[in-house]
Design an enzyme around this catalytic site. Structure first.
Site, PDB file in Angstrom:
ATOM      1  CG  ASP A 145      -1.868   1.142   1.285  1.00 33.46           C
ATOM      2  OD1 ASP A 145      -2.008   1.759   2.353  1.00 33.46           O
ATOM      3  OD2 ASP A 145      -2.474   1.446   0.240  1.00 33.46           O
ATOM      4  CG  ASN A 167      -3.403 -12.950  -6.440  1.00 29.93           C
ATOM      5  OD1 ASN A 167      -4.333 -13.459  -5.820  1.00 29.93           O
ATOM      6  ND2 ASN A 167      -3.574 -12.352  -7.594  1.00 29.93           N
ATOM      7  CE  LYS A 191     -13.381   4.848 -11.460  1.00 26.80           C
ATOM      8  NZ  LYS A 191     -14.194   3.816 -12.090  1.00 26.80           N
TER       9      LYS A 191
END
Lengths: 224, 383
Positions: A145, A167, A191
């Site tokens: 993050d 993952n 975005k």
């Protein structure tokens, strides 16, 4: 997340300041007032080698510092306490810098403006344990993050994590060094789509892959 | 002495009938003796009688919302089948008596390891949380209050801290509900920020088990359920932990094989020399190498463990050959010196490899010396 954005903004200011020759404390009177001192407090940059860094981490750090010399890469400084929005005493500190040397997160992030990618050299300490002997999934998620957030924040300004999909391919042994590569894939309006891989130092082992979606915040709207 | 040692050794091992004679300790069985039933997992996980500090208890930093919900769920533990999960400093404390399979054993010279969500010890500064688990419904509820050291955006919790809390709750639920151990996938959708010092309620439910993977999901919301903070889903790999035999070796050392319980050196010297040295040396060599930190692939660990096992096997053969075959009833004092050395090596080894002690071959003590007849006890034959 937004926290990494304020940190990113601070580091960007520090970078610009360094280019202009000013010291960070001189342009940050809030910090000086917060410590109730007339002396100029120079905040400690945690993104520098210390005694707990392993050999692998130092070697990689030196390699990337050499890459910084020609200007394509930049080392991002990292501070524990942000510039406060409101001038009040707070015990808050950046989550990833709240540990003693070597016990928690030891990391440094390098940014390449041309390729729009960040590389984070990360060494997880014994306070980040999950399954005995291995790094906690949440600690890996935090670092992903932070790295991906920085990659989005530098071109995008204040951004917030909207989605994080990780993952895990292999568990990461505790106290080992990993390289987190994050790439900005595309921008659609507000975005930001990014992807990221976590690999070993020799790049032979793939530990995790992740994708993230960050949203650029509207400065007029409030956070809640 | 040996019999007492046997009783002590048999207690933690919980194995079935002892094979062979009364003085041979049970052999190490790699598979889990308890099986994979949830009850045994939960009872082993939640050790009530322990000296370890339980962090999942109320303290002065808990906000009123958290205290209210905590007491509400505590009432449910009495009647509705909920269990309050204890929370210790390290995950090792939760799996006492069990260990990771040998291929996943990682050695490290750092002994002070904390679980990530319990590393900030100061009350109220980091993670304040408690997890309640319902075994039959296979769901859990986590009450989470982030402290100022988890700050992200000013005044709100860092996204990474919430991700860690979700992963932690997932992993505890997955482990107890179906022996899920390692996170395979984590997908978190952040909706709203959590204000620092306020309560977030994480409702976690296990959805299905397929192809040895557990599918689990979570919704984190405010106390009044009006604000959804995040929605998350994850998958975990199932992996059965193995019995950890090193624990009963350590108990044997403490209870029955203390130097004071063994014959004195004078007795040993009077009985002659002993070939114990070679056995002790082979035992020393048999201890696997320690991998000191560093990134390593699982295949490297496999090959090192395999070579370690080969060395152990050879040491076992050497030991069996070296045990002198005495006649019936003859004391085997000659092996005691080697036994003492073995004990000290084992004790040192279990201290040195405190994180992941190696799998040791079954310990077969020598035949005990018969007690000498005391004077006066021999009854004269005849009237």
């Amino acid at each position: 997340m937004l926290r990494s954005c304020t940190a990113a903004l601070r580091t960007l200011r520090a970078l610009r300041g360094r280019r202009e020759g000013a010291s960070p404390a001189a342009r940050d009177p809030v910090l000086a007032r917060r410590w109730f001192s007339t002396e100029k407090v120079i905040p400690k940059d945690y993104a520098l080698p210390n005694s707990s860094w392993s050999k692998d981490l130092r070697l990689l750090f030196d390699q990337f510092m050499k890459k910084c010399e020609d200007g394509s890469w930049e080392r991002l400084p990292s501070y524990k306490n942000p510039k406060l929005v409101k001038e009040q005493l707070s015990q808050a500190q950046l989550f990833t810098r709240g540990y003693e040397d070597g016990l928690g997160f030891e990391y440094v992030i390098f940014y390449n403006d041309d390729e729009k990618r960040t590389v984070c050299l990360f060494q997880g300490g014994p306070y980040l344990q999950g399954v005995p002997g291995f790094l906690h999934g949440g600690a890996i998620a935090t670092m992903i993050d932070a790295t991906v957030g920085m990659c989005a924040a530098i071109p995008g300004g204040i951004v917030m994590t909207a989605n994080l999909n990780i993952n895990f391919k292999r568990p990461i042994p505790l106290c080992s060094v990993v390289v987190i590569n994050s790439q900005l894939d595309k921008i659609e309006g507000r975005k930001f789509f990014l992807s990221c891989t976590v690999r070993s130092v020799d790049e032979k082992i793939l530990y995790s892959e992740a994708t993230g979606l960050f949203i650029k915040l509207d400065p007029e709207k409030s956070l809640i | 002495m040996m019999r007492r040692g046997l009783q002590v050794a048999a207690r933690p091992s919980h194995h079935g009938a002892l094979p062979g004679g009364p003085y041979i300790l049970p052999t190490f069985i790699p598979a889990s003796a308890f099986g994979s039933s949830m009850d045994s997992l939960v009872s082993r996980f939640c050790q009530e009688k322990t000296d370890l500090k339980n962090y999942a208890l109320p303290n002065a930093s808990w906000c009123p919302d958290m205290l209210n919900l905590y007491h509400k769920f505590l009432e449910k533990t009495k009647a509705d089948g909920w269990i309050r999960l204890p929370s210790f400093k390290s995950n090792r404390n939760h799996i006492q008596g069990l260990k990771l399979p040998l291929v996943l054993t990682v050695s490290s010279d750092k002994s002070d390891c904390h679980i990530f969500t319990r590393c900030i010890e100061t009350e109220g500064q980091g993670y304040e949380y408690v997890i309640f688990f319902h075994p039959s419904k296979k769901k859990s509820v986590c009450l989470f209050q982030p402290g100022p050291y988890l700050e992200g955006p000013p005044g709100f919790a860092h996204g990474g801290s919430l991700a860690a809390m979700i992963d932690e709750t997932f992993s505890k639920t997955a482990y107890l509900a179906g022996e899920g151990l390692f996170t395979h996938n984590l997908n978190i959708r952040f909706k709203n920020l959590i204000r620092m010092g306020s309560l977030a309620v994480l409702n976690v439910g296990m959805e299905k088990v397929e192809d040895q993977k557990l599918y689990i999901s979570c919704v984190a919301q405010s106390t009044d359920q009006q604000t959804i903070y995040t929605k998350a889903s994850g998958t975990f790999f199932q992996l059965q932990l193995e019995e950890d035999s090193s624990q009963y070796y350590t108990l044997c050392l403490q209870e029955s094989l203390l130097p004071t319980a063994l014959p004195t050196w004078e007795t040993l010297q009077s009985s002659g020399g002993c070939p114990g040295n070679s056995q002790a040396e082979s035992r020393n060599l048999a201890l696997p190498e320690v991998r000191r930190g560093g990134a390593g692939s699982s295949s490297q660990v496999c090959s090192e463990s395999a070579s370690g096992l080969e060395r152990l096997g050879k040491a076992k053969e050497a030991r069996e050959e070296a045990v002198p075959a005495g006649a019936m009833g003859e004391p085997v004092y000659s092996d005691v010196r080697g036994l003492i050395r073995k004990c000290y090596c084992l004790a040192l080894g279990s201290l040195y490899f405190s994180l992941d002690p190696p799998t040791l071959p079954p310990f077969v003590p020598p035949h005990p010396p018969p007690t000498p007849l005391k004077q006066g006890l021999v009854h004269p034959v005849g009237p």
